[in-house]
Scaffold this active site. Structure first.
Site, short mmCIF file in Angstrom:
data_model
loop_
_atom_site.label_atom_id
_atom_site.label_comp_id
_atom_site.label_asym_id
_atom_site.label_seq_id
_atom_site.Cartn_x
_atom_site.Cartn_y
_atom_site.Cartn_z
N CYS A 49 16.95 14.38 -57.49
CA CYS A 49 17.53 15.93 -56.94
C CYS A 49 18.87 16.14 -56.83
CB CYS A 49 16.30 16.40 -55.98
SG CYS A 49 14.85 15.96 -56.27
N CYS A 52 21.90 17.49 -58.73
CA CYS A 52 22.18 18.72 -59.13
C CYS A 52 21.97 19.67 -57.92
CB CYS A 52 20.69 19.22 -60.00
SG CYS A 52 20.98 18.54 -61.75
N HIS A 53 21.27 19.36 -57.02
CA HIS A 53 21.09 20.32 -55.74
C HIS A 53 22.15 19.93 -54.73
CE1 HIS A 53 17.68 22.48 -57.65
NE2 HIS A 53 17.16 21.28 -57.77
N MET A 90 15.78 23.72 -64.51
CA MET A 90 14.95 22.72 -63.51
C MET A 90 13.97 21.83 -64.42
SD MET A 90 13.90 21.87 -60.44
CE MET A 90 12.52 21.13 -59.51
N HIS A 329 35.24 20.11 -63.33
CA HIS A 329 34.66 19.02 -63.73
C HIS A 329 35.84 17.76 -64.37
CE1 HIS A 329 31.19 16.10 -64.86
NE2 HIS A 329 31.68 15.97 -65.88
N HIS A 371 33.02 20.61 -72.14
CA HIS A 371 33.04 19.35 -71.77
C HIS A 371 34.26 18.54 -72.57
CE1 HIS A 371 32.11 15.34 -70.53
NE2 HIS A 371 31.05 15.67 -69.56
#
Ligand code: DHE
Length: 545
Positions: A49, A52-53, A90, A329, A371
């Site tokens: 998790c 991402c979180h 998710m 990024h 990207h």
């Protein structure tokens, strides 16, 4: 179609943090759970998790999961969300079979407790981890072999915790070295003598490529989780400093270039660029070295800030902060190496920094998770010099004009959008000597697309692309065999591709003749396990792409 990076399987990879290192906070307000349940959920959270979180659950590419939110939602809501996922990206951890109903129940309760925080990592921890295996004065004065180090490729062997140095001239594996885990990138020193790798576990290994065989001469751990490393390139500072950015703790560290001795650690915690709220976990993404000032350019992901860190006086660093956009990024230079173009991938923007004047030149819209890797620079027949990125979320290949002098009317605009094989693209590449533009698509759900590469003729871009079946050429047998990251040799007449297979399956490096686009060579060797990034020493030092 892929609409999010999570769906593409790109984001949310396990964190490098050992859950046992996390400190449990005392909190009685969450639902009842046993110590074992809490420890189990902590482990799952860091593995599945946190990517991402965020480690502290403040939200990154995934939504925030702080207790003010999770307690209001309650156990049942959280269980449903974890089981079925959401259209926002998710994953459906329950229906996919990844977690059992009991495990999901544990996670749902865990999320209503204050997050266990991994430890900080300051000067003491760094000094404890720092080792110099061969002192600068004990290293050879001259190169000890006849190979051309400039044409070495440093190849990440992702899942074996190693890197391979391959001789671009002979295609021989020169050596394989045990490095940090899942090395993300290699950046060489300005002279091209040393290569620095950074593991997901934030371990840096410094390799002396003049030795025969090349060896790791120093190592240090600059945190618990990291992705970026770079070296000073400004005139007079060649090989002088290295810098590494960490995901956890959120900070960057400047080190001596010849020993990795840590000199300065700078936290990136602070306010976000848009809502100006405090963020406790702004991760350090790409770092590049300026050619026009003694500066490192540091992307801070969650706050959306770009820091120009001046290293001319290491005792009193001066830092210029440029407000850009959230979730910075990766990125690279335009062909003049004055402008740094970098993707803010979750806000679908490309930020352009003028490294000479130290200011933001433009913020350009680019659809659905641009990207670029370091991007690709070509001369567009119509618009002059352009920098190119592909995307994760769609088949767009976006051309941004980069010449404000001779093509002023086009500068910093999207001048052309080509359509490639599909979404799930990570990297594009070209070379000043080449007439080709290469676009990979390793995360595309279709095997035919993820196992091949698209190539465009720069002189006739609208003619569309030709598909080369790179994985088929490698002839490896079963497996996912994603074709990832084109990289040129020093001369610019060969393009190298990784055929990235499972850890227990066969992988390979496929080398294509750039002029004829025909297969030239396949490096197949049982030691080449899960190859991903490849970094040609000369092109990486000189920022040729
Ligand atoms: Fe990367 C570059 C972060 C997943 C292969 N990756 C980068 C950079 C960052 C980053 C910040 C820029 C470094 C720089 O230039 O200083 N990557 C991340 C992630 O956070 C993410 C999404 C998930 C994770 O947990 O790591 C992620 N990356 C991947 C992969 O799954 C890839 C395909 C395979 C792998 O090896 O893990 C991958 N990333 C790469 C490569 C580069 C890279 C090959 C360098 C490209 C270049 O040409 O410079």
């Amino acid at each position: 179609p892929i609409t999010t990076a999570e769906e593409a399987g790109y984001q949310g990879a396990p964190s490098g943090i050992n859950p046992e290192d996390a400190v449990q906070m005392i909190d009685s307000e969450g639902p009842a759970m046993s110590k074992d349940e809490f420890a189990f959920a902590t482990k799952i959270y860091f593995e599945r998790c946190a990517g991402c979180h965020g480690v502290l659950r403040k939200g990154a590419t995934g939504k925030p999961l702080t207790t003010d939110i999770t307690r209001e939602k309650g156990t049942d809501y959280l269980k449903t969300l974890i089981t079925y996922g959401s259209p926002a990206g998710m994953p459906n951890w329950g229906t996919s079979g990844d977690f059992t109903a009991d495990e999901i129940d544990t996670l749902a309760r865990f999320l209503q407790h204050e997050p266990p925080a991994p430890p900080e990592w300051g000067m003491k921890e760094m000094m404890d981890s720092w080792k110099v295996y061969v002192k600068p004065e004990d290293r050879p004065k001259t190169k000890q072999h006849n190979r051309d180090v400039d044409n070495f490729f440093s190849v990440t062997l992702r899942d074996s915790g190693e890197m391979a140095l391959i001789d671009g001239d002979t295609k021989e594996i020169v050596t394989i070295l045990k490095t940090g885990y899942a090395v993300h990138i290699t950046r060489p020193s300005a002279s091209g003598r040393y290569a620095y790798t950074i593991g997901r576990d934030a371990k840096i290994d410094m390799i002396d490529m003049y030795m025969d065989p090349p060896e790791i001469v120093a190592t240090i751990k600059i945190g618990l989780e990291a992705r970026s490393v770079e070296t000073s390139k400004y005139k007079g500072y060649e090989d002088k400093y290295a810098i590494a950015g960490a995901y956890w703790p959120p900070q960057f560290t400047i080190m001596e270039g010849d020993t990795l001795e840590p000199k300065r650690i700078v936290s990136t915690r602070g306010m976000t660029v848009d809502t100006q709220e405090y963020h406790p976990e702004p991760r350090v993404a790409a770092i590049v070295a300026s050619h026009l000032h003694p500066e490192f350019i540091v992307n801070v992901k969650e706050t959306g800030k770009i820091l120009l860190v001046n290293y001319s006086d290491i005792e009193s660093l001066s830092i210029t902060t440029i407000d850009a956009a959230r979730f910075l990024h990766d990125g690279g230079w335009d062909s003049t190496k004055r402008y740094f173009l970098t993707a803010a991938n979750q806000s679908d923007k490309i930020a352009v920094v003028d490294s000479k004047e130290r200011k933001l030149t433009a913020l350009i819209d680019a659809e659905k998770i641009p990207h670029p890797g370091r991007g690709a620079n070509i001369i567009d027949p119509e618009y002059g010099p352009v920098w190119i990125t592909s995307s994760l979320g769609n088949d767009n290949i976006t051309f941004i004009a980069t010449d404000p002098v001779n093509h002023k009317e086009h500068a910093w605009k999207v001048v052309r959008t080509l359509h490639g094989q599909g979404g799930g693209s990570l990297f594009v590449k070209s070379h000043p000597e080449s007439k080709n533009l290469w676009v990979d698509s390793p995360l595309n759900p279709s095997e035919a697309i993820s196992q091949s590469v698209a190539v465009y003729d720069i002189e006739d871009l609208e003619a569309g692309f030709v598909v080369l079946p790179i994985a088929e050429w490698a002839d490896l047998g079963e497996g996912a065999k994603r074709v990832v990251q084109p990289e040129y040799n020093k001369q610019g007449d060969e393009v190298w591709f990784s055929v990235w297979n499972g850890k227990d399956q066969k992988s390979a490096i496929v080398i294509v003749d750039d002029k004829t686009r025909k297969l030239k060579h396949v490096i197949k060797d049982k030691r080449i396990i899960t190859p991903t990034g490849k970094f040609n020493i000369y092109n990486t030092v000189e920022d040729v792409y």
